[in-house]
Design a protein around this motif. Structure first.
Motif, PDB file in Angstrom:
ATOM      1  N   GLN A 118      25.052  12.917  22.134  1.00  0.00           N
ATOM      2  CA  GLN A 118      24.280  13.531  21.049  1.00  0.00           C
ATOM      3  C   GLN A 118      24.288  12.682  19.788  1.00  0.00           C
ATOM      4  O   GLN A 118      23.375  12.775  18.975  1.00  0.00           O
ATOM      5  CB  GLN A 118      24.816  14.927  20.743  1.00  0.00           C
ATOM      6  CG  GLN A 118      24.491  15.927  21.818  1.00  0.00           C
ATOM      7  CD  GLN A 118      25.114  17.282  21.551  1.00  0.00           C
ATOM      8  OE1 GLN A 118      26.010  17.425  20.720  1.00  0.00           O
ATOM      9  NE2 GLN A 118      24.641  18.292  22.259  1.00  0.00           N
ATOM     10  N   THR A 119      25.297  11.855  19.621  1.00  0.00           N
ATOM     11  CA  THR A 119      25.372  10.997  18.435  1.00  0.00           C
ATOM     12  C   THR A 119      24.788   9.613  18.673  1.00  0.00           C
ATOM     13  O   THR A 119      24.750   8.798  17.763  1.00  0.00           O
ATOM     14  CB  THR A 119      26.841  10.828  17.985  1.00  0.00           C
ATOM     15  OG1 THR A 119      27.546  10.065  18.960  1.00  0.00           O
ATOM     16  CG2 THR A 119      27.521  12.164  17.769  1.00  0.00           C
ATOM     17  N   CYS A 120      24.341   9.364  19.874  1.00  0.00           N
ATOM     18  CA  CYS A 120      23.924   8.020  20.267  1.00  0.00           C
ATOM     19  C   CYS A 120      22.498   7.690  19.828  1.00  0.00           C
ATOM     20  O   CYS A 120      21.563   8.446  20.114  1.00  0.00           O
ATOM     21  CB  CYS A 120      24.039   7.882  21.783  1.00  0.00           C
ATOM     22  SG  CYS A 120      23.694   6.207  22.341  1.00  0.00           S
ATOM     23  N   PRO A 121      22.323   6.543  19.177  1.00  0.00           N
ATOM     24  CA  PRO A 121      20.982   6.150  18.736  1.00  0.00           C
ATOM     25  C   PRO A 121      20.076   5.679  19.873  1.00  0.00           C
ATOM     26  O   PRO A 121      18.867   5.561  19.681  1.00  0.00           O
ATOM     27  CB  PRO A 121      21.254   5.012  17.749  1.00  0.00           C
ATOM     28  CG  PRO A 121      22.531   4.406  18.220  1.00  0.00           C
ATOM     29  CD  PRO A 121      23.341   5.575  18.750  1.00  0.00           C
ATOM     30  N   VAL A 122      20.643   5.409  21.033  1.00  0.00           N
ATOM     31  CA  VAL A 122      19.835   4.910  22.153  1.00  0.00           C
ATOM     32  C   VAL A 122      19.936   5.814  23.388  1.00  0.00           C
ATOM     33  O   VAL A 122      19.712   5.367  24.512  1.00  0.00           O
ATOM     34  CB  VAL A 122      20.213   3.448  22.504  1.00  0.00           C
ATOM     35  CG1 VAL A 122      19.830   2.501  21.383  1.00  0.00           C
ATOM     36  CG2 VAL A 122      21.693   3.330  22.840  1.00  0.00           C
ATOM     37  N   SER A 123      20.233   7.086  23.179  1.00  0.00           N
ATOM     38  CA  SER A 123      20.395   7.986  24.328  1.00  0.00           C
ATOM     39  C   SER A 123      19.103   8.103  25.136  1.00  0.00           C
ATOM     40  O   SER A 123      19.146   8.244  26.362  1.00  0.00           O
ATOM     41  CB  SER A 123      20.888   9.369  23.897  1.00  0.00           C
ATOM     42  OG  SER A 123      19.945   9.991  23.058  1.00  0.00           O
ATOM     43  N   ASN A 124      17.953   8.000  24.481  1.00  0.00           N
ATOM     44  CA  ASN A 124      16.698   8.066  25.215  1.00  0.00           C
ATOM     45  C   ASN A 124      16.543   6.866  26.146  1.00  0.00           C
ATOM     46  O   ASN A 124      16.091   7.013  27.287  1.00  0.00           O
ATOM     47  CB  ASN A 124      15.507   8.164  24.255  1.00  0.00           C
ATOM     48  CG  ASN A 124      14.246   8.563  24.969  1.00  0.00           C
ATOM     49  OD1 ASN A 124      14.228   9.553  25.692  1.00  0.00           O
ATOM     50  ND2 ASN A 124      13.188   7.801  24.765  1.00  0.00           N
ATOM     51  N   ASN A 125      16.930   5.689  25.681  1.00  0.00           N
ATOM     52  CA  ASN A 125      16.883   4.495  26.534  1.00  0.00           C
ATOM     53  C   ASN A 125      17.785   4.679  27.752  1.00  0.00           C
ATOM     54  O   ASN A 125      17.434   4.285  28.867  1.00  0.00           O
ATOM     55  CB  ASN A 125      17.340   3.261  25.766  1.00  0.00           C
ATOM     56  CG  ASN A 125      16.467   2.955  24.594  1.00  0.00           C
ATOM     57  OD1 ASN A 125      16.542   3.644  23.579  1.00  0.00           O
ATOM     58  ND2 ASN A 125      15.644   1.935  24.688  1.00  0.00           N
TER      59      ASN A 125
END
Length: 77
Positions: free
Chosen positions: A35-42
């Motif tokens: 949830q805190t990750c800037p690239v979770s969508n990738n």
């Protein structure tokens, strides 16, 4: 630099993202990192594209990814 270099999990124990089936606490902890990750969508796209069968990827477990893929393709369960 790849998206993996920017991942919030890059310094975490990889085992955390492969919790035992009955380990809700471990899964919740892994998802909280996502949830805190800037690239979770990738990360999620990578898992969906590669067909990753196990683990937490982009904040979703394997069952959640299968359901997402079904919804995207419009296939029945």
């Amino acid at each position: 630099m790849t998206w993996r270099n920017q991942a919030a999990c890059r310094n975490e124990d990889p085992e955390l993202f492969y919790p035992l089936p009955a380990s809700d606490a471990s899964e919740s902890h892994a998802k909280s990192i996502c949830q805190t990750c800037p690239v979770s969508n990738n990360c999620l796209i990578e898992a969906l594209t590669s067909g990753a069968p196990d683990g937490i990827w982009g904040g979703l477990n394997d069952a959640e990814r299968r359901n997402l893929k079904r919804r995207q393709t419009g296939t029945a369960a």
